[in-house]
Design an enzyme around this catalytic site. Structure first.
Site, PDB file in Angstrom:
ATOM      1  N   HIS A  70      -8.587   7.907  -7.253  1.00 22.02           N
ATOM      2  CA  HIS A  70      -9.551   8.965  -7.500  1.00 22.02           C
ATOM      3  C   HIS A  70     -10.476   9.146  -6.287  1.00 22.02           C
ATOM      4  CE1 HIS A  70     -12.095  11.610  -9.870  1.00 22.02           C
ATOM      5  NE2 HIS A  70     -13.137  10.931  -9.422  1.00 22.02           N
ATOM      6  N   GLU A 113      -3.081  10.264  -9.501  1.00 24.09           N
ATOM      7  CA  GLU A 113      -4.195  10.010 -10.399  1.00 24.09           C
ATOM      8  C   GLU A 113      -3.839  10.403 -11.832  1.00 24.09           C
ATOM      9  OE1 GLU A 113      -7.618  12.171  -9.148  1.00 24.09           O
ATOM     10  OE2 GLU A 113      -8.772  11.572 -10.903  1.00 24.09           O
ATOM     11  N   ASN A 146      12.149 -12.948   9.696  1.00 29.28           N
ATOM     12  CA  ASN A 146      13.046 -13.975  10.156  1.00 29.28           C
ATOM     13  C   ASN A 146      13.260 -15.040   9.076  1.00 29.28           C
ATOM     14  OD1 ASN A 146      14.289 -14.648  12.828  1.00 29.28           O
ATOM     15  ND2 ASN A 146      13.407 -16.617  12.252  1.00 29.28           N
TER      16      ASN A 146
END
Lengths: 140, 666
Positions: B46, B68, B402
């Protein structure tokens, strides 16, 4: 009308737009920076700030000479990106030059070209700062 | 109004909100029923919507608005969060981040509208699609109204009243939007009764809405009359009216899974564009720091004290008095030290700044790789210099990828080897003296030394008869450019970025990295970084009449050797033997381009290390060790190898700081 700082290199007169110039300093100790071009004399401690210094004579190809009492370092500010000091032989005057004073003729030296201006019987080489800072010239 | 002055603030705050969206959504994924989390996510969305609206970023505003709506439905219990919804929400946050990246780079939000995403969000609520236009379509009223309003609508119907939903759009140039809205309310109340408004009346009064709001009214009058009455108010651009005839529930479940293919293609395209723009101008806005006000106060006080003591010293200098003078100098010294500390602290930020984006990244990574692992982080509040934190992201991303890709085994393989099905990746940070240590540890299969050896031989880095290397030496091969032990190139490893890049980055930051690994047990990368880049301990040395500083962190030891101990090996390279280790030798005066007469019987050798590699640097004289403040040589001298900066010495002269990595490079 624009304001120019008029200075001397050997027996010639040069001009640089005042708006580029931040300060005029007396000669001070310069620390050499290894692995740089010959005309870069090193760096100075400008009130806590490290500023590189260029020997303007060497850069634009005016014969070298010892620094004298009148030798000054012009601290120029390039677009707020960095500062550089230019070593010159003597500061002469600050003058207004109008468009008419500045000739369209140019003079070439060592890859650099200068616009010529006339002022009180003096012939002034107007420096293009961008050229001086960024153009690569043959040294010597 | 010129909004550009608020841009920096917007960027900082938007980044915070996006981060908290990410964090909370990750938590929500674990606890989809946690109302408090939904509330928090809603609030962030919001606020973000409001901020974007204020700055005039309409596309961003539209997207957050759609988001929203979904969250509001979830908050009001009309929608149950499931993993499909979560995926769409995560994609939305990614898209918001992309908007932000574009804004950072260009100052405007760009032209990407993310219509696909807006549609997916709307379709979760069973709302009509963007392209088809909004007017006249079925409105899923069950999601718009709470039970109270629904009952009011039913009652109105039963008493023969009409119920209208009016979407009012104000002229974008309208000033004092709340006053305009007030006039609308007043006009409508003459003709009927308002039973619902969106946003709530309070928000409208506080101007917490964009240029649209909707009200639902109960009235006996025909819809057209009400519309005309509202339109007669100035600066109303459009009123769309819908009559609400029935209150039957419209279920929203059908369209939830519609994340169309086209939309996915679209969003990847955006990523590409953003990346390109990013590379061009990332530096522009990334150098701001939001500082705790208390820290600045301390700084301010110290500075004023410094000014006072300075004037005192100036006064004393006039009528010199030995003892008092010395005391003042000592005091000055103490204050300067505190000032230094305070300033340093201003620059310190918690590593959380970097860490916080990893949980989300690892979640996506686990899905992508089809592996199971958990990321456990600790020491997020460990503080480190801002400039270092900013550079730390990429190396850590690489190490974490990794660990996930190369380290953690597939779930089945783990079970076969008697390990828990789900792997564990630990990311931790802690202080250790003047260093910050960051560790990336996994409980995967470890580095296969034999495989690395084989690869090194294949690449010609190692000869068959050189196999008596220690494990550590073998592991060092991993840090060489383009050395990868992964057989198949995956989405992750085919990036052309290897551990060598990680190592270079860490070294640039004045740090170092080491690896501990045990086959079958796991791998641990340990990064050691200086607390700050601004002030370091350095050894000052001289060559001819020049003074140079070498960072202490990169010096292993200093020894004196006799001239005859320098031996020449193949191709004229000079070396010394130190405790049975061969160390190549270099002369500092040659490196910096000075001629000196080095006709001495004994040489002083500073042994510098770059990772595990040692190099001996012969210097003229040692001046001693001290704290130095690193200053940049500036942009004009950028790119000079060998020198990493300069420092101002006590007497005001300047000394160059040598880059140990370049010194050690053979």
């Amino acid at each position: 009308m624009e304001q120019y700082l008029i200075f001397r290199l050997a027996d010639e007169y040069y001009g640089l737009l005042v708006s580029f110039i931040e300060n005029i300093e007396k000669m001070m100790p310069i620390t050499r920076v290894p692995n740089t071009k010959e005309y870069i004399k090193g760096v100075i401690n400008l009130r806590g700030e490290i500023v590189p210094v260029i020997d303007l004579r060497e850069k634009i190809g005016v014969p070298k000479e010892e620094f004298g009492d009148e030798t000054r370092i012009l601290i120029v500010n390039w677009k707020n990106e960095f500062k550089v000091g230019l070593i010159i032989d003597e500061v002469l005057d600050v003058v207004y030059l109008s468009k008419e004073d500045v000739d369209s003729a140019t003079k070439d030296r060592n890859e650099f070209s200068f616009t010529i201006a006339k002022y009180n019987n003096m012939l002034i080489n107007i420096i293009n700062l961008e050229d001086v800072l960024f153009k690569k010239a043959e040294e010597g | 109004m010129d909004m550009s002055q608020y841009l920096g603030m917007f960027i900082e705050e938007a980044r915070d909100h996006i981060q908290s969206l990410n964090d909370n959504m990750l938590k929500l994924e674990e606890n989809p029923d946690n109302l408090q989390l939904i509330n928090e996510i809603f609030r962030s969305a919001h606020t973000l919507k409001g901020m974007a609206g204020t700055m005039g970023f309409v596309n961003m505003q539209k997207l957050t608005h759609a988001m929203e709506n979904v969250l509001a439905a979830a908050r009001d219990g009309k929608l149950k969060i499931n993993s499909n919804i979560m995926d769409v929400l995560f994609k939305t946050v990614d898209a918001l981040e992309e908007y932000l990246d574009v804004i950072v780079a260009t100052g405007s939000e760009g032209t990407e509208q993310n219509i696909g995403l807006v549609n997916s969000l709307n379709s979760i609520l069973g709302k009509p699609q963007e392209q088809t236009g909004v007017e006249g379509k079925k409105v899923s009223i069950s999601l718009e109204y709470d039970e109270f309003v629904m009952r009011a609508i039913e009652r109105a119907h039963s008493q023969g009243f009409n119920v209208y939903k009016l979407d009012v759009e104000l002229d974008p140039n309208c000033l004092l939007k709340s006053a305009r809205a007030y006039l609308v309310f007043k006009a409508v109340e003459e003709l009927g009764e308002i039973i619902h408004s969106k946003p709530p009346v309070q928000d409208i009064e506080d101007e917490k809405f964009d240029f649209e709001f909707s009200i639902t009214i109960v009235s006996k009058e025909p819809l057209e009359k009400i519309r005309e009455r509202i339109l007669s108010i100035s600066e109303i651009r459009e009123v769309k009216g819908t009559e609400i005839k029935e209150t039957k529930d419209v279920t929203a479940t059908e369209s939830q899974q519609e994340v169309t293919k086209g939309q996915e293609a679209q969003s990847t395209e955006t990523v590409k564009v953003v990346r390109e723009q990013k590379q061009a101008v990332t530096k522009k806005t990334s150098q701001t720091v939001r500082v705790d006000i208390e820290r600045l106060d301390v700084l301010m006080n110290l500075v004023s004290e410094l000014i006072i003591i300075k004037s005192r010293i100036e006064g004393l200098a006039k009528r010199y008095n030995g003892r008092q003078f010395e005391e003042s100098i000592e005091y000055l010294e103490r204050i300067t030290t505190s000032l230094h500390d305070a300033v340093m602290k201003v620059r310190m930020v918690p590593v959380e700044r970097v860490f916080s984006r990893f949980p989300r990244m690892m979640r996506d990574l686990a899905r992508e790789l089809g592996k199971e692992f958990e990321l456990v982080m600790s020491g997020e509040d460990t503080e480190i210099d801002r400039t270092i934190v900013d550079e730390l992201g990429d190396p850590l991303i690489h190490l974490l990828r990794n660990a996930a890709d190369h380290g953690i085994e597939d779930p089945e393989e783990r079970v076969r080897n008697g390990k828990p099905r789900s792997g564990l990746i630990k990311l931790s940070a802690y202080h250790d003296g003047n260093n910050v240590v960051i560790e990336v540890e996994d409980d995967g299969k470890g580095i296969d030394i034999e495989k690395v050896k084989k690869k090194a031989i294949e690449k010609g880095l190692l000869k068959e008869d050189q196999l008596d290397l220690s494990d550590q030496e073998v592991i060092d091969f991993l840090f060489l450019p383009s050395f990868s032990t992964k057989d198949k190139v995956t989405n992750l490893s085919g990036r052309g970025v290897g551990l060598d890049v990680v190592k270079t980055k860490i070294e640039q930051l004045g740090g170092m990295i080491e690896v501990n690994t045990e086959k079958g047990k796991g791998t641990r990368f340990v990064i050691r970084l200086p607390l700050t880049l601004a002030i370091i301990q350095a050894l000052l040395v001289t060559v001819a009449d020049e003074i140079y500083a070498i960072p202490i962190a990169s010096i292993k030891e200093i020894i004196d050797i006799a001239k005859e101990d320098i031996k020449t090996v193949q191709k004229g390279r000079e070396i010394i033997m130190l405790r049975n280790q061969v160390i190549p030798i270099k002369y500092l005066h040659k490196i910096v381009g000075r001629d000196i007469d080095l006709d001495k019987k004994k040489y002083t050798v500073v042994i510098v290390k770059r990772g595990e590699k040692l190099t001996g640097i012969i210097v003229d004289k040692l001046l001693g060790q001290q704290d130095i403040v690193i200053k940049s040589l500036g942009k004009y001298l950028e790119g000079i190898k060998l020198v990493s900066g300069a420092t101002i010495l006590g007497d005001g002269s300047v000394a160059m700081i040598l880059d140990p990595n370049v010194l050690a490079a053979v």
